[in-house]
Scaffold this active site. Structure first.
Site, PDB file in Angstrom:
ATOM      1  N   ILE A 181       0.845  -1.206   0.000  1.00 54.82           N
ATOM      2  CA  ILE A 181       0.000   0.000   0.000  1.00 54.82           C
ATOM      3  C   ILE A 181       0.874   1.247   0.000  1.00 54.82           C
ATOM      4  O   ILE A 181       1.851   1.326   0.752  1.00 54.82           O
ATOM      5  CB  ILE A 181      -0.895   0.039   1.265  1.00 54.82           C
ATOM      6  CG1 ILE A 181      -1.781  -1.197   1.337  1.00 54.82           C
ATOM      7  CG2 ILE A 181      -1.741   1.315   1.297  1.00 54.82           C
ATOM      8  CD1 ILE A 181      -2.438  -1.401   2.696  1.00 54.82           C
TER       9      ILE A 181
ATOM     10  N   HIS B 101       0.640   4.295   1.522  1.00 56.16           N
ATOM     11  CA  HIS B 101      -0.176   4.928   2.554  1.00 56.16           C
ATOM     12  C   HIS B 101      -0.247   6.427   2.303  1.00 56.16           C
ATOM     13  O   HIS B 101       0.744   7.047   1.890  1.00 56.16           O
ATOM     14  CB  HIS B 101       0.422   4.664   3.933  1.00 56.16           C
ATOM     15  CG  HIS B 101       0.301   3.237   4.363  1.00 56.16           C
ATOM     16  ND1 HIS B 101      -0.910   2.668   4.673  1.00 56.16           N
ATOM     17  CD2 HIS B 101       1.229   2.256   4.511  1.00 56.16           C
ATOM     18  CE1 HIS B 101      -0.717   1.395   5.005  1.00 56.16           C
ATOM     19  NE2 HIS B 101       0.564   1.118   4.907  1.00 56.16           N
TER      20      HIS B 101
ATOM     21  N   VAL C 216      27.429  -8.965   3.044  1.00 58.55           N
ATOM     22  CA  VAL C 216      28.407  -8.088   3.699  1.00 58.55           C
ATOM     23  C   VAL C 216      28.463  -8.506   5.167  1.00 58.55           C
ATOM     24  O   VAL C 216      27.453  -8.482   5.867  1.00 58.55           O
ATOM     25  CB  VAL C 216      27.991  -6.606   3.558  1.00 58.55           C
ATOM     26  CG1 VAL C 216      28.982  -5.704   4.301  1.00 58.55           C
ATOM     27  CG2 VAL C 216      27.900  -6.215   2.085  1.00 58.55           C
TER      28      VAL C 216
ATOM     29  N   ARG D  31       8.197  -7.359   9.761  1.00 63.94           N
ATOM     30  CA  ARG D  31       8.515  -5.927   9.855  1.00 63.94           C
ATOM     31  C   ARG D  31       9.740  -5.749  10.752  1.00 63.94           C
ATOM     32  O   ARG D  31       9.853  -6.418  11.776  1.00 63.94           O
ATOM     33  CB  ARG D  31       7.346  -5.163  10.468  1.00 63.94           C
ATOM     34  CG  ARG D  31       5.984  -5.431   9.835  1.00 63.94           C
ATOM     35  CD  ARG D  31       4.918  -4.910  10.787  1.00 63.94           C
ATOM     36  NE  ARG D  31       3.557  -5.060  10.330  1.00 63.94           N
ATOM     37  CZ  ARG D  31       2.782  -6.128  10.601  1.00 63.94           C
ATOM     38  NH1 ARG D  31       3.251  -7.171  11.264  1.00 63.94           N
ATOM     39  NH2 ARG D  31       1.523  -6.160  10.205  1.00 63.94           N
TER      40      ARG D  31
ATOM     41  N   SER E 225       6.102   3.224   1.238  1.00 62.62           N
ATOM     42  CA  SER E 225       5.572   4.513   0.772  1.00 62.62           C
ATOM     43  C   SER E 225       6.646   5.601   0.877  1.00 62.62           C
ATOM     44  O   SER E 225       6.733   6.486   0.025  1.00 62.62           O
ATOM     45  CB  SER E 225       4.375   4.944   1.625  1.00 62.62           C
ATOM     46  OG  SER E 225       3.533   3.857   1.870  1.00 62.62           O
TER      47      SER E 225
ATOM     48  N   CYS F 185      -3.207 -19.203 -15.939  1.00 64.67           N
ATOM     49  CA  CYS F 185      -3.976 -18.350 -15.013  1.00 64.67           C
ATOM     50  C   CYS F 185      -3.775 -16.872 -15.339  1.00 64.67           C
ATOM     51  O   CYS F 185      -4.718 -16.115 -15.453  1.00 64.67           O
ATOM     52  CB  CYS F 185      -3.550 -18.595 -13.574  1.00 64.67           C
ATOM     53  SG  CYS F 185      -3.715 -20.293 -13.042  1.00 64.67           S
TER      54      CYS F 185
ATOM     55  N   CYS G   9       2.170 -24.712 -14.868  1.00 66.14           N
ATOM     56  CA  CYS G   9       3.213 -24.101 -15.698  1.00 66.14           C
ATOM     57  C   CYS G   9       4.639 -24.287 -15.199  1.00 66.14           C
ATOM     58  O   CYS G   9       5.582 -24.034 -15.945  1.00 66.14           O
ATOM     59  CB  CYS G   9       2.934 -22.620 -15.904  1.00 66.14           C
ATOM     60  SG  CYS G   9       2.815 -21.687 -14.371  1.00 66.14           S
TER      61      CYS G   9
HETATM   62  C1  LIG Z   1       3.629  -7.351   6.995  1.00 66.34           C
HETATM   63  C2  LIG Z   1       4.143  -6.058   6.444  1.00 66.34           C
HETATM   64  C3  LIG Z   1       3.283  -5.143   5.859  1.00 66.34           C
HETATM   65  C4  LIG Z   1       3.763  -3.935   5.373  1.00 66.34           C
HETATM   66  N1  LIG Z   1       2.929  -3.129   4.669  1.00 66.34           N
HETATM   67  C5  LIG Z   1       3.403  -1.971   4.157  1.00 66.34           C
HETATM   68  C6  LIG Z   1       2.582  -1.165   3.351  1.00 66.34           C
HETATM   69  O1  LIG Z   1       1.471  -1.548   2.994  1.00 66.34           O
HETATM   70  N2  LIG Z   1       3.045   0.041   2.950  1.00 66.34           N
HETATM   71  C7  LIG Z   1       4.281   0.491   3.304  1.00 66.34           C
HETATM   72  O2  LIG Z   1       4.622   1.628   2.975  1.00 66.34           O
HETATM   73  N3  LIG Z   1       5.129  -0.304   3.998  1.00 66.34           N
HETATM   74  C8  LIG Z   1       4.726  -1.522   4.408  1.00 66.34           C
HETATM   75  N4  LIG Z   1       5.556  -2.351   5.082  1.00 66.34           N
HETATM   76  C9  LIG Z   1       6.938  -1.932   5.272  1.00 66.34           C
HETATM   77  C10 LIG Z   1       7.769  -2.157   4.020  1.00 66.34           C
HETATM   78  O3  LIG Z   1       7.534  -3.432   3.501  1.00 66.34           O
HETATM   79  C11 LIG Z   1       9.230  -1.966   4.387  1.00 66.34           C
HETATM   80  O4  LIG Z   1       9.377  -0.691   4.952  1.00 66.34           O
HETATM   81  C12 LIG Z   1      10.165  -2.081   3.198  1.00 66.34           C
HETATM   82  O5  LIG Z   1       9.877  -3.185   2.404  1.00 66.34           O
HETATM   83  C13 LIG Z   1      11.580  -2.171   3.722  1.00 66.34           C
HETATM   84  O6  LIG Z   1      12.448  -2.280   2.641  1.00 66.34           O
HETATM   85  P1  LIG Z   1      13.989  -2.395   2.880  1.00 66.34           P
HETATM   86  O7  LIG Z   1      14.640  -2.134   1.575  1.00 66.34           O
HETATM   87  O8  LIG Z   1      14.404  -1.546   4.024  1.00 66.34           O
HETATM   88  O9  LIG Z   1      14.226  -3.881   3.393  1.00 66.34           O
HETATM   89  P2  LIG Z   1      14.354  -5.238   2.562  1.00 66.34           P
HETATM   90  O10 LIG Z   1      13.361  -5.341   1.509  1.00 66.34           O
HETATM   91  O11 LIG Z   1      14.417  -6.349   3.558  1.00 66.34           O
HETATM   92  O12 LIG Z   1      15.786  -5.082   1.884  1.00 66.34           O
HETATM   93  C14 LIG Z   1      16.972  -5.304   2.598  1.00 66.34           C
HETATM   94  C15 LIG Z   1      17.843  -6.218   1.774  1.00 66.34           C
HETATM   95  O13 LIG Z   1      19.110  -6.328   2.397  1.00 66.34           O
HETATM   96  C16 LIG Z   1      19.588  -7.631   2.190  1.00 66.34           C
HETATM   97  N5  LIG Z   1      20.605  -7.871   3.212  1.00 66.34           N
HETATM   98  C17 LIG Z   1      20.406  -8.010   4.548  1.00 66.34           C
HETATM   99  N6  LIG Z   1      21.585  -8.171   5.169  1.00 66.34           N
HETATM  100  C18 LIG Z   1      22.544  -8.126   4.213  1.00 66.34           C
HETATM  101  C19 LIG Z   1      23.953  -8.224   4.231  1.00 66.34           C
HETATM  102  N7  LIG Z   1      24.609  -8.398   5.377  1.00 66.34           N
HETATM  103  N8  LIG Z   1      24.631  -8.171   3.078  1.00 66.34           N
HETATM  104  C20 LIG Z   1      23.966  -7.987   1.891  1.00 66.34           C
HETATM  105  N9  LIG Z   1      22.610  -7.881   1.832  1.00 66.34           N
HETATM  106  C21 LIG Z   1      21.923  -7.941   2.967  1.00 66.34           C
HETATM  107  C22 LIG Z   1      18.342  -8.484   2.339  1.00 66.34           C
HETATM  108  O14 LIG Z   1      18.507  -9.745   1.720  1.00 66.34           O
HETATM  109  C23 LIG Z   1      17.286  -7.637   1.670  1.00 66.34           C
HETATM  110  O15 LIG Z   1      17.115  -7.956   0.302  1.00 66.34           O
HETATM  111  C24 LIG Z   1       5.128  -3.604   5.530  1.00 66.34           C
HETATM  112  C25 LIG Z   1       6.008  -4.537   6.083  1.00 66.34           C
HETATM  113  C26 LIG Z   1       5.527  -5.775   6.489  1.00 66.34           C
HETATM  114  C27 LIG Z   1       6.485  -6.817   6.944  1.00 66.34           C
END
Ligand SMILES: Cc1cc2nc3c(=O)[nH]c(=O)nc-3n(C[C@H](O)[C@H](O)[C@H](O)COP(=O)(O)OP(=O)(O)OC[C@H]3O[C@@H](n4cnc5c(N)ncnc54)[C@H](O)[C@@H]3O)c2cc1C
Length: 469
Positions: free
Chosen positions: A46, A48, A171, A309, A337, A397, A435
Site C-alpha cells: 500500500i 499509505h 556483507v 517488519r 511509501s 492463469c 506451468c
Molecule cells: C507485513 C508487512 C506489511 C507492510 N505493509 C506496508 C505497506 O502496505 N506500505 C508500506 O509503505 N510499507 C509496508 N511495510 C513496510 C515495508 O515493507 C518496508 O518498509 C520495506 O519493504 C523495507 O524495505 P527495505 O529495503 O528496508 O528492506 P528489505 O526489503 O528487507 O531489503 C533489505 C535487503 O538487504 C539484504 N541484506 C540483509 N543483510 C545483508 C547483508 N549483510 N549483506 C547484503 N545484503 C543484505 C536483504 O537480503 C534484503 O534484500 C510492511 C512490512 C511488512 C512486513
C-alpha cells in the site's frame, strides 16, 4: 568517488538509483540471489496516504512525500501504481473520535483531500462493507503496487546507468580505515568512500558491527491470505487502528487478486527468518476481515504467506549518519511509501560538501517489457508476428507467454521465483501446478542448466532431484 549500497530492497534500490543521477561510481551488495526478496517481497503493497504517522516522527516526514513521488517513478520505471484510495472505517463513537484524530494528523502531515465521510457515502464507494459501520476516513491519495516490481525496476535502471550489482554477496562487516571503508563480504573485500547500509531486518546488526550504536530490531510477523476472487472492495479498507498497528485490512492487489491481513505478532530478534504461517494467525485474519466485509469467501484462498517488519522500541525509522556511513534502520511500515523520499534525502546528505555534479547522461527510463495479456488485439498480433514466442501461453492463469519468460531471464531471473516476481507466472489460481515444468524447460533451454540445477529461490531450494521420465 565510490559509493556502496548494502541491500536491494525498495529502500536500497531507490538509494542506489538516486546515486546514479550523480557523477559517482555505485556498487550494490545483496546477499540473496535476486533483488527485492527481503521485507519488500511480502507486505501489503500500500502507498499509505500519511495520516497514520504522529507528527514529529521521521515516518510523518517521509510518508506523504514518498507517496506523491511514486507517480513519476512508476512512469519512469514502468511499474504499475493504482491510486485506488483508502477507507478507515469506524464502528462506534470511540472509533469516530479516532478518525478525527487521524484527520488532524493527516492535515498536519500534508496529506491532500483527506475527509471523514458518512456511512451512506462509504457504502456508495464500497457496497460490500458491513452495514454496522457508522463513518469512514477517506484518503484518495492512497494507492497499491507490487513493491518488488518497483525494486527490480530501480535496480535495473541503476545498472543501466552504470551501477554494479553484486548478487549472492553477503556483507559481514564494514571497517573504517582512514577516509575509506572496507566491506568484508562473502566474495572478498571492497573499498569505498561512502557506504549506505539498507540491510532491512539486519541493518541493526551490521551497524553494530561497524561500531555504530542503533536501537535493536526484532521482527513483527504479519500473516496474509490471498484469494483468487475478484476483490469485494475497490479501495484499501482498514479498521480503526489500535496500539498494535493499522489492523487487519482488505484490499485488491495490482494483479487483480484479493488480499487479507496482516496479523501483528512480535517475535524475538533471533527469528528474523521465521515467515511461517500459523492456524492462529489465519483464524484471526478470517474473524477480523469478516467484520469489515461479511461476504468474503475464504474457500477462494490460493495462498497464505507472512512478512516480517523490522520493529524497534521507538516505533520510528532511524536514519543515522556516522562519518561517511549511513545506516537506515527500522524501515518498518510505511517504509515502502516513504522510500523514494528517504532515498532523495539520504543521497543529498551523503553528497553534501562534495563537489559532485549531476550527470547529464542519466537516463531515468526503464525500457518497457511487453505484457501480452494487457495489450489490445492489434498490438498482440503485431508482437506475435515479430516473435511467435509471445503467442505461446505458458501460465494459463495469468496468461503469461513464453516470450515474457524469456524476457525475464534476459532481465536477470535465474530462479523460478525470479521469473514469478518478474512476470506473475505461477502467481495465479493454480500457483504454478500447470506451468512450473514448462517454465523449467524454458530455463533449461535458455540458461543451459539441468533440471536438477534449477532452484525455487535460495541455493538449497531444489525443485527436482533429476529426470523423472
Ligand atoms: C507485513 C508487512 C506489511 C507492510 N505493509 C506496508 C505497506 O502496505 N506500505 C508500506 O509503505 N510499507 C509496508 N511495510 C513496510 C515495508 O515493507 C518496508 O518498509 C520495506 O519493504 C523495507 O524495505 P527495505 O529495503 O528496508 O528492506 P528489505 O526489503 O528487507 O531489503 C533489505 C535487503 O538487504 C539484504 N541484506 C540483509 N543483510 C545483508 C547483508 N549483510 N549483506 C547484503 N545484503 C543484505 C536483504 O537480503 C534484503 O534484500 C510492511 C512490512 C511488512 C512486513
Amino acid at each position: 568517488m565510490k559509493v556502496a549500497v548494502i541491500g536491494s530492497g525498495i529502500v536500497g534500490s531507490l538509494v542506489a538509483r538516486e546515486f546514479t543521477k550523480y557523477d559517482v561510481d555505485v556498487e550494490m551488495f545483496e546477499k540473496l540471489p535476486d533483488v527485492g526478496w527481503g521485507i519488500t517481497k511480502a507486505n501489503s503493497g500500500i502507498l499509505h496516504a500519511g495520516y497514520d504517522d504522529e507528527p514529529g516522527t521521521v515516518r510523518s516526514k517521509y510518508c506523504a512525500r514518498g507517496n506523491e513521488m511514486y507517480d513519476k517513478l512508476s512512469e519512469e520505471l514502468n511499474f504499475e501504481v493504482k491510486r485506488i484510495g483508502s477507507l478507515v472505517v469506524a464502528f462506534d463513537d470511540e472509533d469516530v473520535k479516532k478518525l478525527e484524530e487521524l484527520l488532524e494528523r493527516g492535515k498536519t502531515n500534508g496529506v491532500k483531500n483527506l475527509k471523514i465521510i458518512s456511512k451512506i457515502e462509504a457504502l456508495e464507494i464500497e457496497p460490500n462493507l458491513s452495514r454496522e459501520i457508522v463513518a469512514a476516513l477517506y484518503a484518495p491519495t492512497a494507492g497499491i503496487l507490487a513493491p518488488w516490481e518497483a525494486a527490480q525496476a530501480a535496480v535495473e535502471n541503476a545498472v543501466e546507468n552504470g551501477a554494479k550489482l553484486h548478487l549472492s554477496t553477503e556483507v559481514f562487516n564494514i571497517l573504517e580505515s582512514g577516509r575509506e571503508y572496507t566491506l568484508k563480504t562473502s566474495k572478498g573485500d571492497f573499498t569505498f568512500d561512502i557506504v549506505v547500509n539498507a540491510a532491512g531486518l539486519w541493518a541493526d546488526e551490521l551497524a553494530e558491527k561497524a561500531g555504530v550504536k542503533v536501537t535493536p530490531l526484532h521482527p513483527r510477523k504479519g500473516e496474509y491470505i490471498l484469494l483468487d476472487q475478484p476483490s469485494l472492495v475497490r479501495t484499501v479498507v482498514f479498521p480503526t487502528p489500535s496500539e498494535a498497528g493499522k489492523g487487519i485490512l482488505v484490499l485488491p492487489t495490482v494483479h487483480d487478486t484479493f488480499l487479507l491481513g496482516p496479523t501483528s505478532e512480535d517475535l524475538p530478534p533471533t527469528e528474523k527468518e521465521n515467515t511461517t504461517t500459523t492456524p492462529e494467525g489465519i483464524s484471526k485474519i478470517i474473524k477480523n476481515v469478516r467484520k469489515l466485509v461479511p461476504g468474503i469467501n475464504i474457500s477462494k484462498t490460493i495462498r497464505t504467506f507472512a512478512g516480517l517488519r523490522p520493529e524497534n522500541d521507538i516505533k520510528d525509522f532511524v536514519i543515522k549518519k556516522e562519518g561517511n556511513m549511513m545506516h537506515l534502520v527500522a524501515t518498518r511500515s510505511p517504509g515502502l511509501s516513504s522510500a523514494p523520499a528517504i532515498a532523495e534525502d539520504v543521497v543529498h546528505m551523503m553528497l553534501d560538501g562534495y563537489n559532485v555534479s549531476l550527470r547529464k547522461d542519466f537516463n531515468p527510463y526503464c525500457k518497457p517489457v511487453p505484457k501480452v495479456a494487457h495489450m489490445s488485439d492489434e498490438e498482440r498480433e503485431k508482437l506475435i508476428k515479430s516473435n511467435p514466442a509471445y503467442g505461446r501461453v505458458v501460465c494459463r492463469c495469468n496468461k503469461i507467454t513464453e516470450g515474457e519468460i524469456v524476457d525475464a531471464i534476459k532481465h536477470g531471473a535465474r530462479t523460478l521465483d525470479g521469473i514469478k516476481f518478474r512476470t506473475t507466472a505461477m502467481f495465479g489460481r493454480c500457483q504454478g501446478s500447470f506451468c512450473t515444468v514448462k517454465i523449467m524447460n524454458i530455463m533449461k533451454r535458455e540458461l543451459g542448466t539441468d533440471f536438477d540445477e534449477i532452484r525455487k529461490n535460495l541455493p538449497n531450494s531444489k525443485v527436482v532431484d533429476g529426470d523423472v521420465r
